[in-house]
Design an enzyme around this catalytic site. Sequence first.
Site, PDB file in Angstrom:
ATOM      1  N   ASP A 108       0.806  -1.229   0.000  1.00 27.97           N
ATOM      2  CA  ASP A 108       0.000   0.000   0.000  1.00 27.97           C
ATOM      3  C   ASP A 108       0.843   1.286   0.000  1.00 27.97           C
ATOM      4  OD1 ASP A 108      -2.197  -1.673   0.132  1.00 27.97           O
ATOM      5  OD2 ASP A 108      -2.343  -1.554   2.322  1.00 27.97           O
TER       6      ASP A 108
ATOM      7  N   ARG B 245      -5.176  -2.952 -21.937  1.00 27.82           N
ATOM      8  CA  ARG B 245      -5.227  -1.957 -23.003  1.00 27.82           C
ATOM      9  C   ARG B 245      -5.265  -2.630 -24.373  1.00 27.82           C
ATOM     10  NH1 ARG B 245      -0.807   0.079 -22.768  1.00 27.82           N
ATOM     11  NH2 ARG B 245      -0.922   1.844 -21.372  1.00 27.82           N
TER      12      ARG B 245
ATOM     13  N   GLY C 138      -4.675  -0.986  -2.231  1.00 32.05           N
ATOM     14  CA  GLY C 138      -4.127   0.223  -1.600  1.00 32.05           C
ATOM     15  C   GLY C 138      -4.798   0.533  -0.272  1.00 32.05           C
TER      16      GLY C 138
ATOM     17  N   HIS D  64      -9.484   3.220 -27.034  1.00 32.24           N
ATOM     18  CA  HIS D  64      -9.670   2.641 -25.701  1.00 32.24           C
ATOM     19  C   HIS D  64      -9.612   3.754 -24.657  1.00 32.24           C
ATOM     20  CE1 HIS D  64      -5.274   3.067 -25.933  1.00 32.24           C
ATOM     21  NE2 HIS D  64      -5.384   3.338 -24.641  1.00 32.24           N
TER      22      HIS D  64
HETATM   23  O1  F6P Z   1      -2.498  -4.056   3.116  1.00 34.24           O
HETATM   24  C1  F6P Z   1      -2.316  -4.815   1.965  1.00 34.24           C
HETATM   25  C2  F6P Z   1      -3.659  -5.186   1.370  1.00 34.24           C
HETATM   26  O2  F6P Z   1      -3.417  -5.988   0.233  1.00 34.24           O
HETATM   27  C3  F6P Z   1      -4.556  -4.001   1.004  1.00 34.24           C
HETATM   28  O3  F6P Z   1      -4.191  -3.394  -0.202  1.00 34.24           O
HETATM   29  C4  F6P Z   1      -5.902  -4.664   0.974  1.00 34.24           C
HETATM   30  O4  F6P Z   1      -6.931  -3.740   1.244  1.00 34.24           O
HETATM   31  C5  F6P Z   1      -5.800  -5.678   2.082  1.00 34.24           C
HETATM   32  O5  F6P Z   1      -4.416  -5.907   2.288  1.00 34.24           O
HETATM   33  C6  F6P Z   1      -6.485  -6.987   1.798  1.00 34.24           C
HETATM   34  O6  F6P Z   1      -6.362  -7.768   2.930  1.00 34.24           O
HETATM   35  P1  F6P Z   1      -6.651  -9.319   3.002  1.00 34.24           P
HETATM   36  O7  F6P Z   1      -5.531 -10.018   2.289  1.00 34.24           O
HETATM   37  O8  F6P Z   1      -6.674  -9.606   4.458  1.00 34.24           O
HETATM   38  O9  F6P Z   1      -7.946  -9.538   2.300  1.00 34.24           O
END
Ligand code: F6P
Length: 319
Positions: A127, A154, A170, A215
């Site tokens: 993130d 794309r 993210g 696109h």
């Molecule tokens: O923090 C990393 C992340 O991949 C985030 O981007 C996402 O929101 C979350 O973890 C998903 O978490 P989990 O793997 O517990 O579903």
Amino acid sequence: MKRIALLTSGGDAPGMNACVRAVVRSAIASGIEVRGVRDGYKGLVEGNIEPLLRQAVSRIINRGGTILGSARYEAFKEDAAQEKAIRMMKEHSIEALVVIGGGGTFRGALDLAKKGVRIVGIPATIDNDIAASDYSIGFFTAVDTAVQSIDKLRDTSDSHQRCSVVEVMGRNDGDIALFAGIATGADIVVTPETGFDQHEVIQSVQEAFEKNKRHAIVIITENITDVSRLAEDIEEATAFESRATVLGHVQRGGTPVAFDRYLAARMGQKAVALLAEGATARILALQGGTISDCGLEEALSAKKESRRELVDLVTQFRH
Ligand code: F6P
């Protein structure tokens, strides 16, 4: 210091293994033994702790995931779990702890530090939401995965004269969307910082059509809107057919790119050096090209700088 332990916690990130290797090899070079904790704080509480020897970290520098395993472990917010973890550390004669992870990992680390545990954190999360560090381990690999996927989208969008709405990860941070948007020449990027204005999205897609593009690419951070619904609305309001793609957990896996391995090596080495100097409650941070460190508490309350300049760049290139 004779013995430290090492864990990876929270969502895994490419480059965690390279960092595990760096910590182990640096510690061994300084005459310090390393114990590996399985599955993050959960393993610490349950005493799932084993010696981590030199050979155990051979040939992992290029592997995604984490050989130590990881977990999201809500129970670690409780005092009883933290006390048990400290007892386990004492039982295993562990004098200090290196934790590799993101914000949740560092909150757990701060709780332990307040209870007297010597601890250093290394930012590893796709993130890139640790404000104290310019970049976290795993971010650039995730961006690269998103970019490769969007390049493929794309191709097919262009063949069919379609708009591709791509949801990236993210959590509450728009960096994956923004960096991937810049690298793929997206028509519009929607992040928690930009906010979501459906009218603006539709307008930018229609503009792409009017410029004779075959696109359009819309990149959007997760948890903002239902991307399938958005694709339907775009199809209804513009001349483009539209499809939604959620990239999801593919962004968390795969071979770490060179920069993530570089960060992992530098931060892993410095984490051991900090502990050897007697430091505690610190996290490693990349600040303007330098590997430095800052207080855990300060890092957790730091706010990220605005990405307005990057958002403007995407918008500018559209014209
Ligand atoms: O923090 C990393 C992340 O991949 C985030 O981007 C996402 O929101 C979350 O973890 C998903 O978490 P989990 O793997 O517990 O579903």
